[in-house]
Design a protein around this motif. Structure first.
Motif, PDB file in Angstrom:
ATOM      1  N   TYR A 108       0.822  -1.208   0.000  1.00 30.42           N
ATOM      2  CA  TYR A 108       0.000   0.000   0.000  1.00 30.42           C
ATOM      3  C   TYR A 108       0.863   1.269   0.000  1.00 30.42           C
ATOM      4  CZ  TYR A 108       1.173  -0.341   4.929  1.00 30.42           C
ATOM      5  OH  TYR A 108       1.865  -0.465   6.106  1.00 30.42           O
ATOM      6  N   LEU A 109       2.173   1.104   0.120  1.00 31.49           N
ATOM      7  CA  LEU A 109       3.061   2.266   0.154  1.00 31.49           C
ATOM      8  C   LEU A 109       3.101   2.941  -1.222  1.00 31.49           C
ATOM      9  CD1 LEU A 109       6.051   0.799   2.200  1.00 31.49           C
ATOM     10  CD2 LEU A 109       4.219   2.291   3.027  1.00 31.49           C
ATOM     11  N   GLY A 139      12.187  10.885  -0.376  1.00 34.74           N
ATOM     12  CA  GLY A 139      12.108   9.692   0.454  1.00 34.74           C
ATOM     13  C   GLY A 139      11.208   9.915   1.658  1.00 34.74           C
ATOM     14  N   GLN A 140      10.627   8.841   2.145  1.00 31.79           N
ATOM     15  CA  GLN A 140       9.718   8.911   3.279  1.00 31.79           C
ATOM     16  C   GLN A 140      10.236   8.026   4.407  1.00 31.79           C
ATOM     17  OE1 GLN A 140       5.508   8.382   1.845  1.00 31.79           O
ATOM     18  NE2 GLN A 140       6.594   7.972  -0.064  1.00 31.79           N
ATOM     19  N   LEU A 141      10.082   8.493   5.625  1.00 31.25           N
ATOM     20  CA  LEU A 141      10.436   7.669   6.767  1.00 31.25           C
ATOM     21  C   LEU A 141       9.350   6.618   6.944  1.00 31.25           C
ATOM     22  CD1 LEU A 141      11.645  10.351   9.330  1.00 31.25           C
ATOM     23  CD2 LEU A 141      13.027   8.923   7.827  1.00 31.25           C
ATOM     24  N   LEU A 142       9.743   5.443   7.386  1.00 27.38           N
ATOM     25  CA  LEU A 142       8.800   4.356   7.628  1.00 27.38           C
ATOM     26  C   LEU A 142       8.520   4.235   9.113  1.00 27.38           C
ATOM     27  CD1 LEU A 142      10.440   1.682   5.316  1.00 27.38           C
ATOM     28  CD2 LEU A 142       8.381   3.014   4.834  1.00 27.38           C
ATOM     29  N   ASN A 143       7.328   3.758   9.446  1.00 35.50           N
ATOM     30  CA  ASN A 143       7.065   3.440  10.845  1.00 35.50           C
ATOM     31  C   ASN A 143       7.300   1.944  11.044  1.00 35.50           C
ATOM     32  OD1 ASN A 143       4.667   2.002  10.105  1.00 35.50           O
ATOM     33  ND2 ASN A 143       3.498   3.905  10.179  1.00 35.50           N
ATOM     34  N   CYS A 144       7.341   1.515  12.287  1.00 41.48           N
ATOM     35  CA  CYS A 144       7.668   0.110  12.575  1.00 41.48           C
ATOM     36  C   CYS A 144       6.632  -0.850  11.994  1.00 41.48           C
ATOM     37  CB  CYS A 144       7.793  -0.096  14.080  1.00 41.48           C
ATOM     38  SG  CYS A 144       9.282   0.664  14.766  1.00 41.48           S
ATOM     39  N   GLU A 145       5.356  -0.471  11.976  1.00 41.70           N
ATOM     40  CA  GLU A 145       4.309  -1.337  11.444  1.00 41.70           C
ATOM     41  C   GLU A 145       4.513  -1.585   9.949  1.00 41.70           C
ATOM     42  OE1 GLU A 145      -0.518  -1.334  10.762  1.00 41.70           O
ATOM     43  OE2 GLU A 145       0.327  -0.069  12.320  1.00 41.70           O
ATOM     44  N   ALA A 146       4.742  -0.527   9.184  1.00 45.31           N
ATOM     45  CA  ALA A 146       4.966  -0.678   7.741  1.00 45.31           C
ATOM     46  C   ALA A 146       6.231  -1.495   7.491  1.00 45.31           C
ATOM     47  CB  ALA A 146       5.065   0.682   7.058  1.00 45.31           C
ATOM     48  N   TRP A 147       7.269  -1.241   8.267  1.00 45.06           N
ATOM     49  CA  TRP A 147       8.525  -1.979   8.106  1.00 45.06           C
ATOM     50  C   TRP A 147       8.305  -3.467   8.349  1.00 45.06           C
ATOM     51  CZ3 TRP A 147      12.925  -1.671   5.823  1.00 45.06           C
ATOM     52  CH2 TRP A 147      14.009  -2.453   6.228  1.00 45.06           C
TER      53      TRP A 147
END
Length: 90
Positions: free
Chosen positions: A7-8, A14-22
């Motif tokens: 869904y990204l 560039g975008q920072l990722l959160n732990c859930e997406a990672w």
């Protein structure tokens, strides 16, 4: 369980990722590191090398036609047109 498409949506910057997406986008073992929203280390070399490796593996045609969201395709087209224009002027 069959994996779904991501869904990204890649943007121009560039975008920072959160732990859930990672966690949702890495292996089941979650052995890949995330440093303050940046995959691997704050230095981009590991991330960049893996990106090139993955793009080589899947090919640009698959990346653009099957993987990249439509919103990102427009951004990519603009960036490529700008880069080509810059290369032709230089």
């Amino acid at each position: 369980m069959m994996l779904k498409k991501s869904y990204l949506v890649p943007k121009q910057e560039g975008q920072l990722l959160n732990c859930e997406a990672w966690d949702e986008h890495t292996s089941e073992e979650h052995k890949w590191e995330l440093w303050d929203g940046i995959p691997f280390s704050p230095k981009p070399y590991e991330r960049d090398r893996l990106t090139i490796c993955l793009l080589c593996s899947m090919g640009l045609e698959y990346f653009v036609n099957e993987l990249l969201p439509d919103e990102s395709k427009g951004i990519l087209l603009q960036l490529l047109q700008k880069a080509i224009k810059h290369d032709n002027e230089g």
